[in-house]
Scaffold this motif. Structure first.
Motif, PDB file in Angstrom:
ATOM      1  N   LEU A 146       0.824  -1.208   0.000  1.00 36.58           N
ATOM      2  CA  LEU A 146       0.000   0.000   0.000  1.00 36.58           C
ATOM      3  C   LEU A 146       0.861   1.262   0.000  1.00 36.58           C
ATOM      4  O   LEU A 146       0.516   2.258  -0.633  1.00 36.58           O
ATOM      5  CB  LEU A 146      -0.919   0.005   1.218  1.00 36.58           C
ATOM      6  CG  LEU A 146      -2.076  -1.004   1.212  1.00 36.58           C
ATOM      7  CD1 LEU A 146      -2.811  -0.968   2.535  1.00 36.58           C
ATOM      8  CD2 LEU A 146      -3.026  -0.728   0.056  1.00 36.58           C
ATOM      9  N   GLN A 147       1.977   1.207   0.718  1.00 34.94           N
ATOM     10  CA  GLN A 147       2.856   2.372   0.783  1.00 34.94           C
ATOM     11  C   GLN A 147       3.376   2.736  -0.604  1.00 34.94           C
ATOM     12  O   GLN A 147       3.468   3.920  -0.959  1.00 34.94           O
ATOM     13  CB  GLN A 147       4.034   2.085   1.705  1.00 34.94           C
ATOM     14  CG  GLN A 147       5.038   3.229   1.780  1.00 34.94           C
ATOM     15  CD  GLN A 147       6.155   2.922   2.729  1.00 34.94           C
ATOM     16  OE1 GLN A 147       6.008   3.091   3.935  1.00 34.94           O
ATOM     17  NE2 GLN A 147       7.274   2.458   2.202  1.00 34.94           N
ATOM     18  N   ASP A 148       3.719   1.731  -1.397  1.00 37.99           N
ATOM     19  CA  ASP A 148       4.217   1.998  -2.748  1.00 37.99           C
ATOM     20  C   ASP A 148       3.166   2.664  -3.613  1.00 37.99           C
ATOM     21  O   ASP A 148       3.502   3.286  -4.629  1.00 37.99           O
ATOM     22  CB  ASP A 148       4.664   0.694  -3.407  1.00 37.99           C
ATOM     23  CG  ASP A 148       6.018   0.226  -2.893  1.00 37.99           C
ATOM     24  OD1 ASP A 148       6.643   0.961  -2.102  1.00 37.99           O
ATOM     25  OD2 ASP A 148       6.457  -0.873  -3.279  1.00 37.99           O
ATOM     26  N   ARG A 149       1.909   2.527  -3.234  1.00 32.79           N
ATOM     27  CA  ARG A 149       0.821   3.072  -4.048  1.00 32.79           C
ATOM     28  C   ARG A 149       0.160   4.299  -3.429  1.00 32.79           C
ATOM     29  O   ARG A 149      -0.852   4.793  -3.947  1.00 32.79           O
ATOM     30  CB  ARG A 149      -0.227   1.975  -4.299  1.00 32.79           C
ATOM     31  CG  ARG A 149       0.271   0.988  -5.336  1.00 32.79           C
ATOM     32  CD  ARG A 149      -0.257  -0.399  -5.139  1.00 32.79           C
ATOM     33  NE  ARG A 149       0.311  -1.282  -6.147  1.00 32.79           N
ATOM     34  CZ  ARG A 149       1.552  -1.798  -6.073  1.00 32.79           C
ATOM     35  NH1 ARG A 149       2.328  -1.504  -5.034  1.00 32.79           N
ATOM     36  NH2 ARG A 149       2.013  -2.582  -7.022  1.00 32.79           N
ATOM     37  N   THR A 150       0.712   4.782  -2.324  1.00 33.43           N
ATOM     38  CA  THR A 150       0.179   5.995  -1.707  1.00 33.43           C
ATOM     39  C   THR A 150       0.674   7.215  -2.465  1.00 33.43           C
ATOM     40  O   THR A 150       1.866   7.334  -2.751  1.00 33.43           O
ATOM     41  CB  THR A 150       0.640   6.088  -0.239  1.00 33.43           C
ATOM     42  OG1 THR A 150       0.209   4.932   0.472  1.00 33.43           O
ATOM     43  CG2 THR A 150       0.062   7.324   0.426  1.00 33.43           C
ATOM     44  N   PRO A 151      -0.221   8.139  -2.839  1.00 35.12           N
ATOM     45  CA  PRO A 151       0.203   9.338  -3.572  1.00 35.12           C
ATOM     46  C   PRO A 151       1.277  10.114  -2.809  1.00 35.12           C
ATOM     47  O   PRO A 151       1.205  10.258  -1.581  1.00 35.12           O
ATOM     48  CB  PRO A 151      -1.092  10.146  -3.703  1.00 35.12           C
ATOM     49  CG  PRO A 151      -2.180   9.128  -3.600  1.00 35.12           C
ATOM     50  CD  PRO A 151      -1.675   8.097  -2.637  1.00 35.12           C
ATOM     51  N   ARG A 152       2.260  10.611  -3.543  1.00 33.99           N
ATOM     52  CA  ARG A 152       3.350  11.368  -2.945  1.00 33.99           C
ATOM     53  C   ARG A 152       3.395  12.766  -3.536  1.00 33.99           C
ATOM     54  O   ARG A 152       3.260  12.947  -4.741  1.00 33.99           O
ATOM     55  CB  ARG A 152       4.688  10.656  -3.177  1.00 33.99           C
ATOM     56  CG  ARG A 152       4.696   9.223  -2.692  1.00 33.99           C
ATOM     57  CD  ARG A 152       6.071   8.597  -2.802  1.00 33.99           C
ATOM     58  NE  ARG A 152       6.055   7.208  -2.353  1.00 33.99           N
ATOM     59  CZ  ARG A 152       7.139   6.499  -2.098  1.00 33.99           C
ATOM     60  NH1 ARG A 152       8.336   7.045  -2.238  1.00 33.99           N
ATOM     61  NH2 ARG A 152       7.035   5.249  -1.693  1.00 33.99           N
TER      62      ARG A 152
END
Length: 256
Positions: A146-152
């Motif tokens: 999920l972290q890899d897919r959280t907007p940054r």
């Protein structure tokens, strides 16, 4: 600062696959030789099975085949997934998203199985404890995905919230293992020195992996570039599989 993730280089994934495959083959050979040795000793000097399932083969040597076989699964999962990345990379079909998914599948199994084996070596026997430890450790992999897919967004650290929960999930099983060790000391049945050393080695490998993922999530250090982050991720996940597996194998061969 944000970076667009990329898939790891085929060379890095190929090296990782070769390393864990060779380690898995060595483990299989060692298991085969020690199992043959044990069968031979049944005729000459029957081994005495211990409470935790270990069997003394010769003076001062203990083998825990169940623990070694359990860690063998970690090596095989990592090797297969890295080989798949190499295959897809060769066909030009692997994306950063696919590489991320495969990475976190391998990591979740590395964390989950390793924690279960270490807990069993330390004397945890309750099924509920083992299942919970596996669920918490392996569940951390989902949060990493999920972290890899959280907007940054530039200057924001909002995307790091999954890492915080991931850390908590992964730490809790180690707290249970520490509690089991303390309970053993209080009851006058401490774990062996070898098990304690192996536990510390595995814990250090897990902590090093967490530091690497933290650098990738920020990004910082060796992970400041997308290529550096991809390479660091392959290196850390390979170490997460190979170092604990090697420690359990050494413990099995040298005894506790």
């Amino acid at each position: 600062m944000t970076i667009a993730p990329v898939a790891p280089r085929a060379a890095d994934s190929r090296t990782a696959a070769v390393v864990v495959t060779i380690q898995a083959l060595i483990t299989l050979v060692v298991l085969g030789l020690t199992e043959a040795r044990r069968d031979l000793l049944v005729v000459v000097e029957p081994p005495v099975l211990l409470a935790e399932g270990s069997a003394p083969l010769v003076a001062g040597v203990l083998l825990t085949p169940e623990a070694v076989r359990g860690m063998l699964a970690v090596l095989l999962v990592t090797a297969v997934l890295q080989a798949f990345v190499v295959y897809r990379r060769g066909r030009g079909e692997v994306s950063a998203s696919t590489a991320s998914t495969l990475h976190w599948i391998a990591v979740s199994q590395s964390l989950g199985i390793t924690v279960v084996i270490v807990a069993l070596l330390n004397g945890a026997a309750a099924a509920s404890t083992i299942v919970l430890a596996y669920a918490l450790a392996a569940g951390g992999g989902l949060l990493g995905w999920l972290q890899d897919r959280t907007p940054r967004t530039p200057g924001s650290r909002a995307h790091l919230w999954p890492f915080a929960f991931l850390t908590v999930l992964v730490i809790v099983p180690w707290g249970v293992i520490a509690l089991v060790q303390i309970t053993g000391l209080v009851l006058g049945a401490p774990t062996s020195g070898g098990v304690r050393i192996a536990t510390l080695v595995v814990l250090a490998a897990t902590a090093a992996w967490a530091v690497a993922e933290w650098a990738i999530a920020r990004p910082a250090g060796a992970a400041r570039t997308a290529e550096g982050a991809a390479r660091l991720r392959v290196l850390s996940s390979t170490a997460l599989a190979s170092i604990p597996s090697g420690s359990v194998l050494v413990l099995a061969l040298l005894g506790g």
